[in-house]
Design an enzyme around this catalytic site. Structure first.
Site, PDB file in Angstrom:
ATOM      1  N   LYS A   1       4.742   0.618   9.377  1.00  0.00           N
ATOM      2  CA  LYS A   1       4.773   1.907   8.704  1.00  0.00           C
ATOM      3  C   LYS A   1       4.201   3.015   9.591  1.00  0.00           C
ATOM      4  O   LYS A   1       4.704   4.131   9.590  1.00  0.00           O
ATOM      5  CB  LYS A   1       3.993   1.827   7.393  1.00  0.00           C
ATOM      6  CG  LYS A   1       4.825   1.276   6.257  1.00  0.00           C
ATOM      7  CD  LYS A   1       4.060   1.291   4.954  1.00  0.00           C
ATOM      8  CE  LYS A   1       3.086   0.148   4.916  1.00  0.00           C
ATOM      9  NZ  LYS A   1       2.406  -0.013   3.636  1.00  0.00           N
TER      10      LYS A   1
ATOM     11  N   ARG B   1       5.232 -12.562  10.031  1.00  0.00           N
ATOM     12  CA  ARG B   1       5.930 -11.315   9.733  1.00  0.00           C
ATOM     13  C   ARG B   1       7.347 -11.359  10.275  1.00  0.00           C
ATOM     14  O   ARG B   1       7.635 -12.051  11.236  1.00  0.00           O
ATOM     15  CB  ARG B   1       5.245 -10.133  10.431  1.00  0.00           C
ATOM     16  CG  ARG B   1       3.875  -9.829   9.975  1.00  0.00           C
ATOM     17  CD  ARG B   1       3.274  -8.781  10.886  1.00  0.00           C
ATOM     18  NE  ARG B   1       3.779  -7.453  10.596  1.00  0.00           N
ATOM     19  CZ  ARG B   1       3.287  -6.673   9.643  1.00  0.00           C
ATOM     20  NH1 ARG B   1       2.292  -7.095   8.894  1.00  0.00           N
ATOM     21  NH2 ARG B   1       3.781  -5.473   9.429  1.00  0.00           N
TER      22      ARG B   1
ATOM     23  N   GLU C   1       0.881  -1.169   0.000  1.00  0.00           N
ATOM     24  CA  GLU C   1       0.000   0.000   0.000  1.00  0.00           C
ATOM     25  C   GLU C   1       0.919   1.220   0.000  1.00  0.00           C
ATOM     26  O   GLU C   1       1.803   1.319   0.853  1.00  0.00           O
ATOM     27  CB  GLU C   1      -0.873   0.002   1.259  1.00  0.00           C
ATOM     28  CG  GLU C   1      -1.850   1.147   1.230  1.00  0.00           C
ATOM     29  CD  GLU C   1      -2.726   1.258   2.479  1.00  0.00           C
ATOM     30  OE1 GLU C   1      -2.659   0.368   3.344  1.00  0.00           O
ATOM     31  OE2 GLU C   1      -3.449   2.258   2.556  1.00  0.00           O
TER      32      GLU C   1
HETATM   33  P1  ATP Z   1       2.835  -2.125   8.006  1.00  0.00           P
HETATM   34  O1  ATP Z   1       2.190  -2.925   9.086  1.00  0.00           O
HETATM   35  O2  ATP Z   1       4.246  -1.799   8.231  1.00  0.00           O
HETATM   36  O3  ATP Z   1       2.019  -0.936   7.591  1.00  0.00           O
HETATM   37  P2  ATP Z   1       1.654  -3.511   5.888  1.00  0.00           P
HETATM   38  O4  ATP Z   1       1.487  -4.969   5.953  1.00  0.00           O
HETATM   39  O5  ATP Z   1       0.465  -2.671   6.128  1.00  0.00           O
HETATM   40  O6  ATP Z   1       2.867  -3.100   6.777  1.00  0.00           O
HETATM   41  P3  ATP Z   1       1.747  -3.347   3.064  1.00  0.00           P
HETATM   42  O7  ATP Z   1       2.199  -2.235   2.221  1.00  0.00           O
HETATM   43  O8  ATP Z   1       0.306  -3.659   3.093  1.00  0.00           O
HETATM   44  O9  ATP Z   1       2.268  -3.052   4.522  1.00  0.00           O
HETATM   45  O10 ATP Z   1       2.591  -4.651   2.805  1.00  0.00           O
HETATM   46  C1  ATP Z   1       2.942  -5.157   1.550  1.00  0.00           C
HETATM   47  C2  ATP Z   1       3.325  -6.602   1.720  1.00  0.00           C
HETATM   48  O11 ATP Z   1       4.436  -6.705   2.617  1.00  0.00           O
HETATM   49  C3  ATP Z   1       2.196  -7.413   2.327  1.00  0.00           C
HETATM   50  O12 ATP Z   1       2.065  -8.623   1.612  1.00  0.00           O
HETATM   51  C4  ATP Z   1       2.629  -7.649   3.741  1.00  0.00           C
HETATM   52  O13 ATP Z   1       2.133  -8.847   4.213  1.00  0.00           O
HETATM   53  C5  ATP Z   1       4.155  -7.645   3.623  1.00  0.00           C
HETATM   54  N1  ATP Z   1       4.780  -7.237   4.877  1.00  0.00           N
HETATM   55  C6  ATP Z   1       4.570  -6.089   5.557  1.00  0.00           C
HETATM   56  N2  ATP Z   1       5.258  -6.085   6.701  1.00  0.00           N
HETATM   57  C7  ATP Z   1       5.932  -7.260   6.762  1.00  0.00           C
HETATM   58  C8  ATP Z   1       6.817  -7.870   7.706  1.00  0.00           C
HETATM   59  N3  ATP Z   1       7.147  -7.256   8.841  1.00  0.00           N
HETATM   60  N4  ATP Z   1       7.306  -9.091   7.420  1.00  0.00           N
HETATM   61  C9  ATP Z   1       6.983  -9.706   6.282  1.00  0.00           C
HETATM   62  N5  ATP Z   1       6.158  -9.200   5.352  1.00  0.00           N
HETATM   63  C10 ATP Z   1       5.635  -7.997   5.583  1.00  0.00           C
HETATM   64 MG    MG Z   2      -1.315  -2.759   5.128  1.00  0.00          MG
END
Ligand code: ATP
Ligand code: MG
Length: 565
Positions: free
Chosen positions: A275, A265, A39
């Site tokens: 984020k 994660r 995102e």
């Molecule tokens: P955050 O919680 O930091 O906002 P998010 O999951 O909302 O992270 P996205 O931009 O939606 O961020 O993530 C893109 C991809 O990266 C998704 O498939 C998510 O599952 C993966 N991802 C995000 N954070 C992690 C992490 N700590 N470890 C592994 N994969 C991750």
């Molecule tokens: Mg997200």
């Protein structure tokens, strides 16, 4: 050998790759199509590195492809700056999506049609309840939710209202479109989830074309289906959403049926990988920006000097499982050091200079000595380092009254200057405050190159720079951004910020060969660590970031563990 080392040597094997192997063998999949779906509401961090390496890595290993798809369904938080940085970061990590760059917003029209499809089938309805009222009626894990009084509107009324939602007749929050599933479902995600909300907000890509936006849950699975994703890999928090994605897929005329697999994660000690928290660090000024070298963002790690190969090694080394875990940040640093040791050229720089005058070296003369660029890589060749009567050494390499195990310089003691000569300290000159300000030494011309022809040994070898030739610059030393391994475990995570995470050292003295360094290039300052030139540098004043020190605390922990076992 540790598990991480095994993975690095034999290539990754994990439950997701096993599933893919089995799917291919059984003919359930003909090819492998994955995607990385960020995102664009922030910069990518080390957690995303794990996901990027997994998705793009699988595509490479199985001869498939990996899409980059922006999940841009929330115009309020998303920005072009983030879209640009994400693409740059993924490329820098070494991956390429080819022509497969997609945006969920490209599917808005298709998603809208599918929403109408569900309305027509009696499987979606327009609800006048507010978001808060919907939440209040959602029930709990133990109690069912409550039907909305608007749940039984006719298909015609729903269609009319939904079209008017799109046409902009209602204000933000006045109505939503919900899937009509089951308010008593054991899975809260299936209790009539919201599909569309009204948001009179401009979208970075679709501008003002829409004032209703699909939710992430109504978008994600269908986007996978549109792109014919075979293995939709995501983190565990979406496990409970899978039944909802599957419900949409089963109830819509989608062109393919992706399957979702979840893994845990990445969590890293002494830092935060969310984020939301990273945005807070930037907005509140705890760091200098998204690319502050202390940040666990890809941009920050890049500026710090972490090579992309080290991040890929790290991602492979941590592996892929469903178990919740926290990886030691020292393991990441170990991976960085491992790559840099092989690639970084060695140079000499004195961070805290102490003047040395070689009394028996002729005044006004200078010479050049040959120095090895990288003992790990003979192809890196040698360079010439100027030497003269006045030099600088590291202040901590001299002690007036050395304790037993201090083998560096002291009055009357002989040491080696790296690549140069043996010198002997004759006298320490002090200022009025009693601080040592200069050492008077003598050198032995017969030891040129660093060895004594008579075979005598010295216990210490020091780095140094020539006073007449030195460059002056700034060095930034970094420590972990957080003082405890689990920031926020006992309250506000910003309270756990390490107040000593950045130490700026002005007026460091460096050998002249460093003048040719380019931004980002990795260098080892002998005995000090790995450094890289920061973009803040000017021709007058180079600025070097310490990427990582030389001592490998992770390898030490591993060695201890092995002994224990
Ligand atoms: P955050 O919680 O930091 O906002 P998010 O999951 O909302 O992270 P996205 O931009 O939606 O961020 O993530 C893109 C991809 O990266 C998704 O498939 C998510 O599952 C993966 N991802 C995000 N954070 C992690 C992490 N700590 N470890 C592994 N994969 C991750
Ligand atoms: Mg997200």
């Amino acid at each position: 050998m540790s598990d991480a080392d095994t993975i690095l040597e034999e290539g990754p094997r994990d439950f997701i790759r096993e599933i893919i192997r089995a799917d291919l063998a059984a003919g359930r999949a003909q090819s492998v199509v994955t995607r990385f779906p960020p995102e664009p509401n922030g910069y990518l961090h080390v957690g995303h590195v794990k996901s990027i390496c997994l998705n793009f890595g699988i595509a490479e290993e199985f001869g498939g492809r990996c899409h980059l798809r922006f999940d841009d369904t929330n115009p309020v938080k998303e920005e072009q700056e983030y879209i640009d940085s994400i693409q740059e970061n993924v490329r820098w990590l070494g991956f390429d999506w080819g022509e497969h760059l997609y945006y969920a917003s490209d599917y808005f029209e298709q998603l809208y049609e599918w929403a109408e499809h569900l309305i027509r089938e009696g499987k979606a309805y327009v609800d006048d309840l507010s978001v808060d009222e919907i939440r209040a009626r959602r029930g709990t894990f133990t109690e069912p939710g409550e039907n909305s009084p608007f749940r039984d509107r006719s298909v015609e009324e729903n269609m009319d209202l939904f079209r008017r939602m799109r046409a902009g007749e209602f204000k933000d929050g006045e109505k939503v479109l919900r899937a009509k599933i089951d308010m008593a479902s054991g899975n809260i995600n299936l209790r009539d989830p919201v599909m569309y909300r009204i948001l009179h907000a401009s979208h970075p890509r679709t501008g003002d074309a829409w004032c209703i936006y699909p939710t992430y849950d109504f978008t994600h699975g269908q986007s996978d289906a549109i792109e014919h994703i075979t293995h939709s890999i995501c983190t565990l928090e979406f496990e409970d959403h899978r039944p909802l994605y599957d419900w949409y897929i089963e109830n819509l005329p989608v062109p393919s049926r992706p399957r979702q697999y979840e893994f845990s994660r990445l969590n890293l000690s002494h830092t935060v990988v969310s984020k939301r928290r990273l945005i807070q660090l930037v907005r509140e000024g705890h760091v200098r920006g998204w690319d502050d070298p202390r940040m666990p963002t890809i941009s920050g790690m890049r500026r710090r000097g972490y090579p992309p190969a080290a991040l890929r090694d790290f991602a492979r080394g941590v592996g892929v499982t469903k178990a919740e875990n926290v990886i030691e940040i020292s393991y990441l640093e170990h991976c960085v050091r491992d790559v840099l040791n092989k690639t970084a050229e060695r140079r000499m720089a004195v961070l805290n200079p102490l003047k040395v005058v070689i009394e028996n070296y002729p005044e006004g003369e200078a010479e050049e000595l040959e120095a090895v660029n990288n003992p790990e890589d003979p192809a890196a060749g040698t360079r010439r380092v100027p030497f003269g009567r006045e030099l600088y050494i590291e202040r901590e390499d001299f002690m007036e009254e050395p304790p037993r195990k201090f083998f560096r310089l002291a009055p009357g003691r002989e040491v080696r200057l790296r690549y140069a000569y043996f010198i002997t300290c004759q006298e320490a000159i002090k200022n009025d405050a009693g601080e040592v300000v200069e050492l008077r030494c003598t050198y032995d011309p017969a030891t040129r190159g660093g060895d004594a022809p008579d075979g005598r040994k010295v216990k210490g070898t020091l780095h140094w720079v020539s006073a007449d030739h030195a460059l002056r610059g700034e060095v930034r030393l970094y420590d972990h951004l957080f003082a405890r391994p689990d920031p926020g475990a006992e309250g506000d995570f910003t309270q756990d910020i390490n107040s000593d995470s950045l130490a700026v050292v002005e007026d460091c003295l460096m050998e002249p060969a460093l003048a040719g360094t380019t931004v980002g290039e990795a260098i080892q300052f002998e005995r000090q660590g790995y450094f890289c030139l920061d973009p803040d540098s000017t021709p007058e004043k180079p600025v070097f970031n310490r990427t990582v020190g030389l001592r490998d605390s992770w390898a030490k922990i591993q060695a201890k563990d092995r002994v224990k076992r």
